[in-house]
Write a protein that holds these residues in place. Structure first.
Motif, PDB file in Angstrom:
ATOM      1  N   LEU A 140     -35.006   1.739  11.340  1.00 36.46           N
ATOM      2  CA  LEU A 140     -35.751   0.755  10.558  1.00 36.46           C
ATOM      3  C   LEU A 140     -37.252   0.945  10.766  1.00 36.46           C
ATOM      4  O   LEU A 140     -38.043   0.839   9.818  1.00 36.46           O
ATOM      5  CB  LEU A 140     -35.331  -0.662  10.958  1.00 36.46           C
ATOM      6  CG  LEU A 140     -36.060  -1.802  10.249  1.00 36.46           C
ATOM      7  CD1 LEU A 140     -35.826  -1.749   8.738  1.00 36.46           C
ATOM      8  CD2 LEU A 140     -35.621  -3.163  10.797  1.00 36.46           C
ATOM      9  N   GLU A 177     -38.342   3.714   8.545  1.00 37.82           N
ATOM     10  CA  GLU A 177     -38.393   3.303   7.147  1.00 37.82           C
ATOM     11  C   GLU A 177     -39.654   2.493   6.850  1.00 37.82           C
ATOM     12  O   GLU A 177     -40.330   2.716   5.840  1.00 37.82           O
ATOM     13  CB  GLU A 177     -37.146   2.495   6.787  1.00 37.82           C
ATOM     14  CG  GLU A 177     -35.861   3.317   6.760  1.00 37.82           C
ATOM     15  CD  GLU A 177     -34.655   2.489   6.351  1.00 37.82           C
ATOM     16  OE1 GLU A 177     -34.846   1.372   5.815  1.00 37.82           O
ATOM     17  OE2 GLU A 177     -33.509   2.948   6.550  1.00 37.82           O
ATOM     18  N   HIS A 205     -37.267  -4.469   1.813  1.00 37.55           N
ATOM     19  CA  HIS A 205     -36.961  -3.563   2.926  1.00 37.55           C
ATOM     20  C   HIS A 205     -36.336  -4.275   4.132  1.00 37.55           C
ATOM     21  O   HIS A 205     -35.922  -3.589   5.072  1.00 37.55           O
ATOM     22  CB  HIS A 205     -38.232  -2.822   3.357  1.00 37.55           C
ATOM     23  CG  HIS A 205     -38.796  -1.953   2.272  1.00 37.55           C
ATOM     24  ND1 HIS A 205     -38.220  -0.755   1.904  1.00 37.55           N
ATOM     25  CD2 HIS A 205     -39.873  -2.130   1.442  1.00 37.55           C
ATOM     26  CE1 HIS A 205     -38.921  -0.220   0.914  1.00 37.55           C
ATOM     27  NE2 HIS A 205     -39.923  -1.032   0.606  1.00 37.55           N
ATOM     28  N   ILE A 206     -36.273  -5.594   4.097  1.00 40.22           N
ATOM     29  CA  ILE A 206     -35.613  -6.318   5.199  1.00 40.22           C
ATOM     30  C   ILE A 206     -34.432  -7.127   4.649  1.00 40.22           C
ATOM     31  O   ILE A 206     -33.277  -6.830   4.945  1.00 40.22           O
ATOM     32  CB  ILE A 206     -36.590  -7.249   5.943  1.00 40.22           C
ATOM     33  CG1 ILE A 206     -37.734  -6.432   6.558  1.00 40.22           C
ATOM     34  CG2 ILE A 206     -35.854  -8.033   7.029  1.00 40.22           C
ATOM     35  CD1 ILE A 206     -37.286  -5.449   7.626  1.00 40.22           C
ATOM     36  N   ARG A 214     -32.188  -4.991   2.428  1.00 44.37           N
ATOM     37  CA  ARG A 214     -31.677  -3.831   3.196  1.00 44.37           C
ATOM     38  C   ARG A 214     -30.516  -4.236   4.111  1.00 44.37           C
ATOM     39  O   ARG A 214     -29.670  -3.412   4.432  1.00 44.37           O
ATOM     40  CB  ARG A 214     -32.827  -3.249   4.031  1.00 44.37           C
ATOM     41  CG  ARG A 214     -32.456  -1.965   4.780  1.00 44.37           C
ATOM     42  CD  ARG A 214     -32.237  -0.834   3.810  1.00 44.37           C
ATOM     43  NE  ARG A 214     -31.827   0.408   4.470  1.00 44.37           N
ATOM     44  CZ  ARG A 214     -30.572   0.699   4.804  1.00 44.37           C
ATOM     45  NH1 ARG A 214     -29.601  -0.167   4.544  1.00 44.37           N
ATOM     46  NH2 ARG A 214     -30.268   1.856   5.373  1.00 44.37           N
ATOM     47  N   PRO A 234     -29.118   0.338   9.313  1.00 44.46           N
ATOM     48  CA  PRO A 234     -29.948   1.158  10.206  1.00 44.46           C
ATOM     49  C   PRO A 234     -30.104   0.523  11.590  1.00 44.46           C
ATOM     50  O   PRO A 234     -30.100  -0.698  11.741  1.00 44.46           O
ATOM     51  CB  PRO A 234     -31.294   1.200   9.484  1.00 44.46           C
ATOM     52  CG  PRO A 234     -31.338  -0.064   8.687  1.00 44.46           C
ATOM     53  CD  PRO A 234     -29.911  -0.307   8.258  1.00 44.46           C
ATOM     54  N   TYR A 269     -43.623  -5.114  10.376  1.00 47.15           N
ATOM     55  CA  TYR A 269     -43.050  -6.179   9.544  1.00 47.15           C
ATOM     56  C   TYR A 269     -44.133  -7.155   9.092  1.00 47.15           C
ATOM     57  O   TYR A 269     -44.174  -7.562   7.923  1.00 47.15           O
ATOM     58  CB  TYR A 269     -41.956  -6.913  10.321  1.00 47.15           C
ATOM     59  CG  TYR A 269     -41.458  -8.173   9.634  1.00 47.15           C
ATOM     60  CD1 TYR A 269     -40.618  -8.089   8.531  1.00 47.15           C
ATOM     61  CD2 TYR A 269     -41.857  -9.433  10.076  1.00 47.15           C
ATOM     62  CE1 TYR A 269     -40.178  -9.233   7.892  1.00 47.15           C
ATOM     63  CE2 TYR A 269     -41.422 -10.579   9.436  1.00 47.15           C
ATOM     64  CZ  TYR A 269     -40.583 -10.477   8.346  1.00 47.15           C
ATOM     65  OH  TYR A 269     -40.160 -11.611   7.714  1.00 47.15           O
TER      66      TYR A 269
END
Length: 816
Positions: free
Chosen positions: A48, A51, A80-81, A84, A43, A69
């Motif tokens: 991002l 998301e 998610h980081i 991802r 992304p 974050y």
């Protein structure tokens, strides 16, 4: 045409820059857009942000990516980081990048796409670096730094940069990689791809680049963007960029079409030394050896520099083949000495002479003639050579005797000492040259019996006559009276070093003072500042200084004009064949004299040059680059040298210079050691007792701090020297100071022994300190008598050819 408003010449320069590996890359999210992992395409920033907003249940666009974050739990950050952006399958962009040579790659992406794309078949071996890592210097093109400026999923625990505020905080902390990118952006060839011009970091780095800062002798810098409008047009105009219309994938596809099979550079630039090494020699060792040495040709070669030699450039092998140099007495002395035997048996011989006396030319002539005899392999040491400890192992692989020829020997003294200690090869002959005032340093490194020497005398009448004849041959005589051979003109040259004599002949025999005044008055302040900065650097270390450090202070066009001889003061590229980007003065001899003259007329400018050099070097120097003997680390070590450099040029402003450099260099033990020596000198010059002891006490504090920063033989010796000064002044605690100093001396000696070295310096400090203790009426502690006696006996035997030390040893042994 994909380039907007690019001329055919600029496109040709672009292709040439790619083939020669001169470009750096700055990559944004768009460069990873065609890569993917099990979750789908990688992304972009806005995607991002969407998301993470969904994960936290907040409205998209209301909070910054950094804030989103920071709010995630550790588990959510991993999901998610890290997950991802991990285990990516590289797209065509990454696959194309690894097929070419690059100077550096800076990426704003946190994914591992590039990590996955580089492999053993790539043109370069990628070294992936985090923005928190210290600067690393790579000697050859074989290695490529890839810097993650926003963090990396492979270093998830070190965090990421997702906001303007976080980026500003890191920049404010003088992050070395960010400073180096800012330096490079000013004038180096750069390709910016996959990044939006609205990103704050792109805006920050581009702020350093302008039409004035960029250089038209470099390949053009490229901005890749599919948006073509007045905004991108203004951006490119303001920052002297050429736009490529398209996405990152379009640009790298175009690159593949234009240069489908880029040639390898790891063997193309070889200086001939690789032919001496067995095929089984490791590739890295080969490339380092090739970077350190140049094979002196055995036969006549072309490529004479013509008049450049007479204007102060060191001679090329072609100049020597064309016999542009004049025959001097020392030539035959050194050639005969070097040719005495094919079994050199680890001899070290040094040619000493004043600045500008012709040492380099004589050294190259001897090397050239020695190579033509064919009795040994003759290797010329590069100005940028490291001579790492692996050099000894590589030398051992060469069959037959080897002569290493080393100009500016003091710059490589410790490395040469290491080579002699570690190499098992017996048939090594080392011929070096050095300025006379640095003989003391060589004595401390090798000892007085560690080398033989030849002193280069002043010009003889015959030398002067030959010089005039040589300049007449190329129509460079500035006076018709010289052509008539008038005795007064010839005699007036004999007190000058040959480099100055040549300059005077070309300039109508003007006195040197008038020549310097003309040069200074004909130059702008920017020209004088850049020339001073380069001259100081070259005086400290002959490799000169990176052009990007000079570009921090003056416009790129100033540098270009000085390189092209369009200004009164001229610069040169050091080791131009390797496209190193290091600058030196065209006539280094004249630059030293001019620097002294300029220091008299405008000391503020010279001080500014010192300050600019210290600040410019700071991001390039750390403990790793010091151990690697990188050029910037060597230069910095000399720049802060109190005795030989700082006091010599800055005089009463010496302490001000150290104070201004303190913030950037407080981590460096060498800085504090030299600060201590400055205070020690002040104690000797003090006008009263209180001032003397205050300065000596501060010197002691700084010397102790140097060791607290890093335990090193130099710091140990300096602390011992300061403590022994208390003894020489007859301080009431002399005995305890002596005992402490002795402990530091023993530590320094033990450290050197572990590294198979033995320098005279710690023994001299002990011997002279012990003598001072006894002369001031104190008794040598009984517990120390045996070890002091043993150390004095060792020094007396080890350096028996040093008359002063030997006499001091013998007198001392009679008293203890």
């Amino acid at each position: 045409m994909p380039f907007i408003n690019a001329t055919p010449e600029q496109e040709a320069e672009f292709r040439s820059g790619i083939v020669s590996g001169r470009y750096s890359l700055l990559l944004g999210a768009g460069a990873s857009r065609d890569s993917k992992n099990k979750f789908g395409p990688i992304p972009l920033g806005s995607e991002l942000e969407q998301e993470l907003s969904d994960v936290l249940g907040v409205k998209n666009g209301k909070y910054s990516l950094q804030k989103l974050y920071a709010t995630l739990t550790d588990g959510e950050k991993s999901t998610h980081i890290r997950d991802r952006f991990s285990n990516c399958e590289p797209g065509k962009v990454a696959g194309t990048i690894e097929r070419y040579y690059w100077k550096r790659i800076f990426t704003l992406n946190i994914d591992d796409t590039l990590n996955k794309s580089f492999s053993e078949t790539s043109k370069q071996s990628a070294k992936f670096l985090h923005f928190l890592d210290p600067y690393e210097d790579f000697q050859t093109r074989a290695n490529l730094p890839v810097v993650h400026l926003h963090g990396s999923v492979l270093r998830h625990e070190d965090g990421y940069v997702f906001s303007h505020q976080e980026y500003a905080r890191i920049i404010k902390g003088q992050n070395p990689w960010m400073m180096i990118l800012a330096n490079s952006m000013r004038s180096d060839p750069m390709i910016i791809s996959g990044a939006s011009m609205e990103e704050v970091d792109i805006e920050y780095y581009l702020s350093f680049r302008s039409l004035a800062s960029s250089r038209d002798d470099f390949p053009p810098s490229i901005f890749v963007s599919n948006e073509v409008n007045r905004l991108t047009e203004a951006l490119c105009e303001d920052h002297n960029l050429i736009q490529f219309s398209g996405y990152s994938s379009d640009f790298f596809e175009y690159l593949s079409e234009q240069i489908p099979n880029p040639p390898r550079l790891d063997g193309g630039a070889s200086t001939g030394v690789l032919g001496l090494l067995p095929k089984a020699t490791p590739k890295t060792a080969k490339m380092h050896f090739d970077a350190d040495f140049e094979m002196v040709p055995k036969a006549e070669v072309g490529g004479s520099s013509g008049n450049q030699f007479y204007y102060g450039h060191p001679p090329t092998w072609g100049d020597l083949a064309a016999k542009l140099d004049i025959s001097r007495t020392e030539n035959s002395i050194l050639i005969d000495k070097s040719s005495e035997t094919t079994d050199f048996g680890r001899q070290l011989h040094v040619l000493f002479g004043k600045t500008g006396s012709g040492k380099t030319t004589i050294l190259k002539r001897v090397a050239y003639n020695l190579a033509s005899k064919g009795i040994c392999h003759v290797l010329w040491t590069s100005e940028l050579g490291r001579l790492s400890k692996s050099t000894a192992n590589t030398l051992d692989l060469i069959d037959g005797p080897v002569a290493l020829v080393v100009d500016n020997l003091a710059d490589h003294a410790q490395a040469i000492s290491d080579v002699l200690s570690l190499s098992e090869k017996e048939d090594i002959y080392i011929l070096g040259a050095e300025r006379s005032y640095r003989e003391e340093y060589l004595l401390k490194t090798f000892g007085s019996g560690g080398f033989t020497k030849t002193e280069l005398g002043p010009l003889t009448k015959l030398d002067a006559r030959r010089l005039i004849d040589a300049l007449t041959e190329v129509a460079l005589i500035g006076s018709h009276r010289a052509l008539r051979g008038q005795r007064g003109f010839i005699n007036s040259l004999r007190s000058d070093p040959i480099a100055i004599a040549s300059c005077r002949v070309i300039n109508d025999f003007k006195p040197l003072t008038r020549i310097l005044d003309d040069l200074i008055s004909s130059s702008s302040r920017d020209e004088l500042l850049s020339f001073s900065l380069v001259s100081i650097a070259e005086h400290c270390h002959k490799s000169g200084v990176r052009s990007e450090i000079v570009a921090r202070e003056v416009g790129g066009q100033v540098i270009v004009d000085m390189l092209n001889g369009k200004r009164a003061l001229s610069l040169k590229e050091v080791d131009k064949t390797r496209t190193t980007g290091f600058l030196g003065a065209e006539n280094s001899t004249l630059s030293e004299v001019l620097l002294s003259k300029l220091n008299e007329r405008d000391p503020d400018l010279v001080f500014s040059a010192f300050e600019a050099l210290a600040n410019g070097l700071s991001p390039y120097v750390n403990r790793n680059t010091i151990r690697a003997r990188a050029p910037e680390a060597k230069l910095a070590g000399r720049l802060f040298d109190f005795d030989d450099i700082v006091e010599k040029f800055l005089g009463p402003r010496t302490e001000e210079f150290y104070d201004k450099a303190r913030e950037a260099w407080r981590w460096n033990s060498r800085f504090w050691e030299q600060y201590a020596l400055m205070k020690l000198d002040h104690s000797f010059r003090a006008e009263n007792e209180d001032e003397k002891w205050d300065n000596l006490s501060e010197s002691l504090q700084r010397a102790r701090h140097s060791l607290a920063v890093e335990k090193h033989p130099f710091g140990l010796n300096t602390l011992a020297k300061v403590l022994m000064t208390f003894v020489s002044f007859g301080h009431r605690d002399s005995v305890s100071h002596f005992s402490e100093a002795l402990g530091h001396i023993k530590s320094a000696i033990e450290f050197e022994q572990r590294h198979r070295r033995s320098s005279q310096h710690p023994y001299s400090t002990l011997i002279f300190g012990t003598a001072d203790l006894l002369e001031n009426g104190f008794d040598l502690p009984f517990a120390n008598k045996r070890e002091v006696t043993d150390m004095v006996l060792y020094a007396n035997e080890r350096w028996d050819k040093d008359e002063v030390l030997r006499d001091k040893c013998q007198r001392l042994l009679a008293r203890i």
